[in-house]
Design a protein around this motif. Structure first.
Motif, PDB file in Angstrom:
ATOM      1  N   GLN A  42      -1.885 -14.800  -4.637  1.00  0.00           N
ATOM      2  CA  GLN A  42      -1.296 -14.666  -6.087  1.00  0.00           C
ATOM      3  C   GLN A  42      -1.873 -15.002  -7.438  1.00  0.00           C
ATOM      4  N   GLN A  43      -2.882 -15.961  -7.150  1.00  0.00           N
ATOM      5  CA  GLN A  43      -3.936 -16.415  -8.291  1.00  0.00           C
ATOM      6  C   GLN A  43      -5.285 -15.845  -8.243  1.00  0.00           C
ATOM      7  N   ASP A  44      -5.610 -15.047  -7.275  1.00  0.00           N
ATOM      8  CA  ASP A  44      -7.050 -14.834  -6.847  1.00  0.00           C
ATOM      9  C   ASP A  44      -7.618 -13.899  -7.983  1.00  0.00           C
ATOM     10  N   ALA A  45      -8.670 -14.026  -8.452  1.00  0.00           N
ATOM     11  CA  ALA A  45      -9.204 -13.280  -9.483  1.00  0.00           C
ATOM     12  C   ALA A  45     -10.571 -12.368  -9.143  1.00  0.00           C
ATOM     13  N   VAL A  46     -10.467 -12.411  -7.741  1.00  0.00           N
ATOM     14  CA  VAL A  46     -11.600 -11.614  -7.148  1.00  0.00           C
ATOM     15  C   VAL A  46     -10.952 -10.369  -6.375  1.00  0.00           C
ATOM     16  N   THR A  47     -10.055 -10.562  -5.735  1.00  0.00           N
ATOM     17  CA  THR A  47      -9.208  -9.812  -4.732  1.00  0.00           C
ATOM     18  C   THR A  47      -7.771  -9.819  -5.410  1.00  0.00           C
ATOM     19  N   PRO A  48      -7.334  -9.337  -6.497  1.00  0.00           N
ATOM     20  CA  PRO A  48      -6.044  -9.531  -7.015  1.00  0.00           C
ATOM     21  C   PRO A  48      -4.777  -9.113  -6.127  1.00  0.00           C
ATOM     22  N   ASP A  49      -3.992  -9.865  -5.934  1.00  0.00           N
ATOM     23  CA  ASP A  49      -2.799  -9.764  -5.006  1.00  0.00           C
ATOM     24  C   ASP A  49      -2.021  -8.423  -5.333  1.00  0.00           C
ATOM     25  N   ARG A  50      -1.943  -8.005  -6.590  1.00  0.00           N
ATOM     26  CA  ARG A  50      -1.402  -6.830  -6.993  1.00  0.00           C
ATOM     27  C   ARG A  50      -2.025  -5.472  -6.387  1.00  0.00           C
TER      28      ARG A  50
END
Length: 443
Positions: free
Chosen positions: A395-403
């Motif tokens: 949910q906070q991943d800045a490499v493979t964003p959850d959205r």
């Protein structure tokens, strides 16, 4: 800050050019290397293995055998389509032909160098090790000789990224693609759908195995797409969003970074030096370090972030930047970068525009995709759904964003199990244990 206190979630890599072994800390856009750090309450996190296999002279066929280039993991080799490929198998505790591919991502990682810590991964997941042989395959760049022309072109491309518009990024990217055999496909640096699938089939035949399961982290989702097989089960953690556009990736990655990737204070002096680094620390390094923060382990993130975003910790900024680009010596760059470009550009068409200089995170994310304009996208396919599937997104991943992962793997949400992890680091394997409990049959 001591180097050991910067732990990362992806793509750590080591390489030697010609006969000189040079330890590197290279990474790729969506890749990884495995280590235990305890930050995920018993789950592994991708960290910083260190090894430097030396590249020997070119053999009669492409690639090098296990004997010609030593490894730190058990090594087996096989010839497929005129090339030597290397891999390791960790046998199951119970004699079986059932095998699971473990693909910890990349592109640009060296599986047999020890950086992925495969044995530790096996020990941490006894339920998997009990009933399945574990198969891990080495990327071809590790044993691919690098010509002086190619090495020089990589250096010029890297310097164009660091400059303030003195050298055209699009031009140096195109020149590198030509000099290193990326644009015409003559350079074998990363996997593709044809060689990955053929290698798996050849290993199955040689070792009398049956690949029944697949665990892939990050770029492992693309490798599962290469395979295009109906398996018994498959698990993906923080997968690359297959089918996304470059602009979607750049936009959502930037949005998921703290302060949307904008540093609190920007480094303006480009002559800052550190005792351990031959290159000065400049604004490009600070921007690169901000991107690299998305990979480092959660428990080291807090102490690294402030010095990076305020530009006050030049040592950490330099180290993190070098990890992102695989820089070593002065302006040399690891050939892991070529694997990263070759595979990434096959799955991600080029951005709409390439900046003339890197002045922001968005600029950097677009500029690193500039070589894609010289490569042909191959339209990587989504993997077919297995009877038992599980996916973990951050949910906070800045490499493979959850959205973006949710959009591109929408069909998985109603098929199997989907876990939303609250861990920030892209390298976190939080949720993997739950997935394995779900997909592995009770024996």
């Amino acid at each position: 800050m001591r180097e050991s206190r910067i732990r990362r979630g992806s793509r750590a890599s080591s390489v030697a050019i010609a006969s000189i072994a040079v330890a590197l800390f290279a990474i790729s856009t969506f890749g990884l290397a495995l280590s235990r750090d305890g930050s995920d309450n018993g789950n592994e996190s991708i960290g910083t293995g260190r090894a430097a296999p030396s590249i020997a002279s070119k053999s009669d066929i492409d690639g090098l055998t296990c004997e010609e280039q030593a490894t730190r993991e058990a090594c087996y080799d096989i010839e497929v389509a005129g090339r030597t490929w290397r891999y390791t198998i960790l046998p199951a505790e119970e004699v079986t032909n059932k095998t699971a591919i473990i693909d910890l991502g990349g592109p640009g990682s060296s599986a047999l160098s020890g950086e992925l810590e495969i044995a530790q991964f096996r020990s941490a997941h006894p339920e998997l090790a009990r009933s399945y042989n574990l198969l891990v395959m080495e990327e071809p760049w590790v044993t691919e000789p690098v010509t002086s022309t190619c090495q020089a072109a990589m250096g010029r491309y890297y310097l164009s990224l660091r400059s303030t518009g003195k050298d055209d990024i699009s031009t140096t990217a195109r020149d590198m693609a030509g000099a290193c055999g990326l644009s015409d496909g003559s350079g074998s640096w990363g996997f593709n759908a044809a060689n990955y699938s053929a290698l798996v089939t050849a290993i199955e035949r040689k070792d009398k195995l049956r690949v029944a399961g697949f665990f892939g982290h990050s770029w492992g989702s693309v490798r599962l797409g290469y395979l295009q097989r109906q398996l018994d089960w498959q698990v993906l953690t923080r997968p690359f969003p297959i089918g996304a556009t470059a602009e979607q990736v750049v936009s959502l990655r930037t949005a998921n970074m703290p302060n949307q990737g904008v540093p609190e204070r920007v480094i303006k002096n480009d002559k800052i030096t550190t005792p351990e680094r031959s290159a000065p620390v400049n604004r490009f390094d600070q921007i690169s370090a901000i991107v690299e923060l998305g990979y480092i382990d959660d428990r080291f993130y807090a102490e690294s972030r402030a010095g990076v975003e305020t530009g006050t910790d030049s040592t950490s900024i330099g180290r993190l930047s070098d990890r992102l680009w695989g820089r070593y010596g002065e302006w040399d760059v690891s050939p892991a970068l070529l694997a990263r470009i070759q595979e990434t550009c096959s799955a991600l068409p080029p951005p709409n525009s390439v900046p003339s200089a890197v002045a922001s995170v968005k600029d950097l994310l677009r500029a690193e995709l500039a070589p894609c304009k010289s490569l042909k996208a191959t339209n990587v396919k989504h993997p077919p759904l297995a009877p038992r599937t599980c996916l973990v997104s951050g949910q906070q991943d800045a490499v493979t964003p959850d959205r973006l992962v949710s959009q591109r793997f929408e069909s998985w949400q109603s098929h199997g199990k989907w876990i939303k992890s609250g861990k920030r680091s892209h390298g976190s394997l939080d949720g993997l244990e739950q997935c394995l409990d779900y997909v592995l049959p009770d024996d």
